[in-house]
Structures are given as C-alpha cells and as structure tokens.
Design a protein around this motif. Structure first.
Motif, mmCIF file in Angstrom:
data_model
loop_
_atom_site.group_PDB
_atom_site.id
_atom_site.type_symbol
_atom_site.label_atom_id
_atom_site.label_comp_id
_atom_site.label_asym_id
_atom_site.label_seq_id
_atom_site.Cartn_x
_atom_site.Cartn_y
_atom_site.Cartn_z
ATOM 1 N N ASP A 11 -8.454 86.500 14.255
ATOM 2 C CA ASP A 11 -8.953 86.405 15.633
ATOM 3 C C ASP A 11 -8.643 87.645 16.462
ATOM 4 N N ARG A 12 -8.010 88.641 15.871
ATOM 5 C CA ARG A 12 -7.631 89.836 16.629
ATOM 6 C C ARG A 12 -8.844 90.707 16.926
ATOM 7 N N ASP A 13 -8.744 91.498 17.968
ATOM 8 C CA ASP A 13 -9.779 92.476 18.280
ATOM 9 C C ASP A 13 -9.815 93.536 17.179
ATOM 10 N N GLY A 14 -10.999 93.765 16.611
ATOM 11 C CA GLY A 14 -11.109 94.646 15.455
ATOM 12 C C GLY A 14 -10.691 96.074 15.736
ATOM 13 N N ALA A 15 -11.073 96.598 16.901
ATOM 14 C CA ALA A 15 -10.735 97.993 17.214
ATOM 15 C C ALA A 15 -9.227 98.169 17.336
ATOM 16 N N GLU A 16 -8.551 97.175 17.921
ATOM 17 C CA GLU A 16 -7.087 97.244 18.033
ATOM 18 C C GLU A 16 -6.440 97.088 16.667
ATOM 19 N N ARG A 17 -6.912 96.083 15.927
ATOM 20 C CA ARG A 17 -6.298 95.795 14.633
ATOM 21 C C ARG A 17 -6.410 96.968 13.681
ATOM 22 N N ASN A 18 -7.536 97.637 13.655
ATOM 23 C CA ASN A 18 -7.837 98.650 12.639
ATOM 24 C C ASN A 18 -7.757 100.075 13.172
ATOM 25 N N ALA A 66 -14.318 95.005 7.766
ATOM 26 C CA ALA A 66 -13.968 95.820 8.933
ATOM 27 C C ALA A 66 -14.458 97.250 8.724
ATOM 28 N N SER A 87 -1.690 97.809 10.048
ATOM 29 C CA SER A 87 -2.323 97.039 11.132
ATOM 30 C C SER A 87 -1.388 96.003 11.734
ATOM 31 N N ARG A 137 1.374 94.737 13.937
ATOM 32 C CA ARG A 137 2.013 95.331 15.105
ATOM 33 C C ARG A 137 3.514 95.483 14.889
ATOM 34 N N ASP A 164 -4.521 86.406 12.510
ATOM 35 C CA ASP A 164 -5.002 87.745 12.154
ATOM 36 C C ASP A 164 -6.521 87.847 12.214
#
Length: 488
Positions: free
Chosen positions: A119-126, A200, A415, A417, A117
C-alpha cells in the motif's frame, strides 16, 4: 534513459494486466559467456514474442501456472567479457558484460517492509531503485546482487483459517484437503508479492538490463523463519508455508523450478539453495542460511559441504561471500541475554537468534570464520563478505593474519525505511566492546568513510568496483549521498 530504445508499447494479454518482464537472472558464467534467464509473468493466454539475439532467438516457455497468471522463462547466452544486447517486444536491452576486466557490481537487500508494503506510495518506496537506475545509465553495472528479503511475505498467511494466526496459534492436525487449499492460498499471495515488486517501474527498468543473482532470507518465507520454535516450522502449516515460499523463490528469484536448477547451485536437487559462480579473478559464493536453519543451527551437512569445498579449492583473485546475515558485528549475544530476562522484550528473541552472533550459533559462527580465514590464507586470494538484513549501512573488519583483512560490507534497506537513529547509536555503543570469536582475530566495527557513527540509519545500496587488480566499495546513502571509496 540512454541504454534502451522503445519502439512499441507494452503488450497485454486477454486477462486484465500487462506482461511483467523481462527480469534478467544470471544462471551461470562458463565458457566465456553469461548464461541468462529472462523471466516473464503474463496474464493467462497471453502470447509472448521471442527474445531476439544477434544470432537466433529464444522463445519463453511456461514454468508455472496460477489462477490468472503464467510464469514463463527464456534461456539464452551472451558474451561475458564485453558489452552485448538482446531485444524483446521492440525494446533493445544493453548489457555491460566486463567479467574479464574492470566491472561494477551493485548490491541491495531488504526490498520491502513487514506491514502494508503493497500500500506504500511507489515513488517513495522505490526511490533508491530509481537512483540506482540513473547511476546505471551513466556508469553501467555488470551485475546486481540481492542479499535477501527480496519480498516481505509476512502477510501472505493472512486471510486463511489455517494460517491466520501464524505463528502464534496453528491447528495441530489439519485435514489434507484444507492443507491443499492453504497451499493454493499461499501460492497466490506469494505471486501477488513478487508481482508488485517486479512491476514497479523503477525496479523493472534496471532488472531488465543488469543480470541479477539472488539469495533469500527470512522475510522471503516469513519473519524469523528457522528461528521460530520447531512446533511451528515443522508443523503441517509451517511446512506448507515453506514449500510455497521455496517454490516462489525458485521461480521469481532464480527463474527455475525443481528439476532444472542452473549449474551454479551446489545441490541439483535443491535440498538447499546455496550457489557459486566463478569469473576471471572473481568468485561469488552464496551459502543458503535459511533452508536448513533451526533454532540451534544455521546450516546442516549439505550447506557446510558447499563451504568446505570452496575453502579447499585453490582460487586466484577475490571471493565475495554473500552472507544474508552479517558475519561480523557487535556482541549481540549480550542483548539476547538481556531480552530473555525482560518479559516484554522476549518477542524480539527470534530477531537476535537469526544472527550469527547469537549464543545458540556461536560454534557455527566460529566454524564459518575459520573457513574464511583458511580460504584467505591462499596466496593471491582475498575474501570479502557482503550482507544485508539489519536495515542499516555498516562495515566491519577482522584481521586474518599475514597482513590480510576480512572486510564485512553491510548494505541493507533499499526500500525498507531506516530504523530510528537511536538504534544505530545503540549498536555503535555496543560495538565498542569488540569481540574475538577466533582467538587472535579481533573484530572491529569501522566507520563508513564520511560517516560520524559506526552505523548509518539511511536507506542505501552498495557499489563494488574493480579496476585492474584493485577493488573498492562505496555506499549510496539516501540523505548523505555517495561515500568515498573504501579500498579493499
């Protein structure tokens, strides 16, 4: 965004990193005021300016120390029934208030994932937090409810010899010094998780402007906490893990520590973390489904005492019951039975034992449903359950008698998926069987307005709205968009 004006940049401390916060937490509602806690995570040695109010100021005070960080909190109050504001470090934060009349409440759950979690791309995650923030800027929320799994702490046990193989293999009798070293390791890893979430920008923006109320679930401790075998949870390593998770939950979810729990908590000593808040025409009741959980029980005596007191108390308006695990759902006990028979599926047994519908918890499930039925039988009182946990959006109904219905609203996966659509379809097929744990009160899984299936496999959050005396619910779904309002 329009609800704040920044006049200075974020301040930093002498250690590497910026100050995280404010994260606004609702301590209590009483005497017509919101009693609030503003939480900050600062590099050690950083000097924080006070929270400025129209009358006076509140200076952040230290709650806890970590290797390179200090956790601080400022407590203050603002009017509950009208818009208000506070200021910190040159930014003015406006609050909607509105607890005495029309109001909007956002509900979210499952803010993370089990593996990778951080290491995820922030824009995608949030992405859904950003959407919630944009909605708040146009139509403000009075309150933000978090229904469990605010962080996914499954990986905090990695990297230490006592807990590296948790829960499969653990030492039976570790030395006291080694357990102390494990506690230090776990505290730092929990801090890392909460710091990543609270830093974030998409989350931080709305968390500074809408007071939060939080309820923990298993991933705030570890996957399946309470449904694991007693040899794990009651081991020295398991109890050390629980202690570290509980301290982190008090600090980062409730802005407090042992000895100064807000008045909304049922037990000032914190033996369980259930709480209740009342506003005109609205009661928020959040039993703790984790602190006292075991493979054979969901709550112990103190948790049931909270529910019994609420069920017996006269209340006019609507009670929102925050059940981190859905109260109404399909007959998962059938899946549980099949999984026990299939060896390669037995690893999922803990996930199903987490549910109210588990065969192990059926008596407790009936007890809870009877309490809610009796609570709703009061004249002028409606009861609604809101839940997360399953990474899907869904709703259910149970007829209570006298023309009243218990609505179950599930919003899960802010957040996290979404699972495969095939899983949502499988649950939908299972729901056709129906269930009636209370004779004469059948449970039905209904479609969210506009959805073809009974379960929506999309990231989502829930919006609860009161206009006058009328309540409605709508789901914000990542792909489908906003559902039509559901009258409650």
């Amino acid at each position: 965004m329009s609800s704040s004006t920044r006049t200075t940049g974020p301040i930093t401390g002498p250690a590497t990193g910026r100050i995280t916060g404010p994260i606004l937490i609702l301590d209590d509602l009483r005497d017509g005021r919101m009693h609030l806690a503003a939480l900050f995570i600062a590099p050690k040695g950083a000097a924080l300016p006070p929270v400025q109010l129209d009358r006076g100021e509140a200076q952040p005070a230290t709650l806890a120390e970590y290797s390179t960080r200090t956790v601080l909190r400022a407590r203050f109050s603002l009017p509950a029934d009208c818009p208000s504001a506070y200021q910190w470090n040159g930014t003015r934060y406006e609050l909607a208030g509105g607890f005495g009349g029309d109001l909007r409440i956002a509900y979210a759950a499952c803010n993370g994932e089990e593996h990778g979690d951080l290491d995820r791309d922030g824009a995608e995650r949030n992405a859904m937090w950003a959407r919630m923030g944009a909605e708040h800027a146009e139509h403000p929320f009075s309150l933000l409810l978090h229904g469990g799994d605010q962080v996914y702490a499954d990986e905090v046990t990695d990297g230490h010899p006592l807990s590296q193989d948790w829960p499969d293999r653990i030492p039976r009798d570790p030395a006291r010094a080694d357990l102390a070293n494990l506690m230090h390791h776990l505290r730092e890893r929990f801090l890392q998780r909460y710091l990543a979430v609270y830093t974030a920008p998409e989350f931080a923006w709305i968390a500074a402007r809408v007071p939060s109320l939080m309820q923990w679930d298993d991933h705030d401790i570890c996957d399946g906490w309470g449904s694991l075998r007693r040899s794990r949870t009651y081991s020295p390593v398991g109890q050390t893990l629980f202690s570290a998770a509980r301290e982190a939950a008090l600090l980062f979810q409730h802005g407090c520590c042992d000895g100064d729990l807000p008045a909304r908590f049922a037990d000032p000593e914190g033996s369980h973390l259930g709480w209740c808040i009342e506003a005109p025409g609205l009661r928020l009741l959040a039993p703790d489904l984790r602190s006292e959980r075991s493979r054979r029980r969901v709550m112990a005596r103190s948790g049931w005492r909270l529910m019994k007191a609420a069920a017996e108390k006269r209340f006019a308006g609507r009670s929102l019951i925050l059940s981190s695990v859905p109260l109404l759902g399909p007959r998962l006990s059938l899946l549980e039975f099949l999984m026990v028979l299939i060896p390669r599926m037995q690893k999922y047994e803990d996930d199903l034992r987490d549910q109210w519908q588990s065969r192990a918890h059926r008596a407790s499930w009936r007890r809870m449903l009877r309490m809610l039925r009796d609570m709703a039988a009061q004249e002028g009182h409606e009861v609604t359950a809101v839940s997360g946990e399953i990474h899907l959006a869904a709703r259910g109904e149970m007829a209570l008698g006298g023309g009243k219905v218990l609505h179950q609203l599930v919003a899960s996966g802010i957040s996290h998926r979404a699972p495969p659509k095939a899983w949502a379809k499988a649950l939908g097929l299972l729901s056709w069987l129906g269930d009636a744990p209370l004779p004469g009160h059948p449970i039905r899984i209904r479609r969210i307005p506009g959805q073809a299936g009974r379960y929506a496999a999309e990231r989502n959050y829930l919006v609860l709205e009161r206009r006058g005396a009328d309540w409605s619910a709508s789901w914000e779904l990542e792909t489908s968009g906003r559902s039509s309002p559901l009258a409650l």
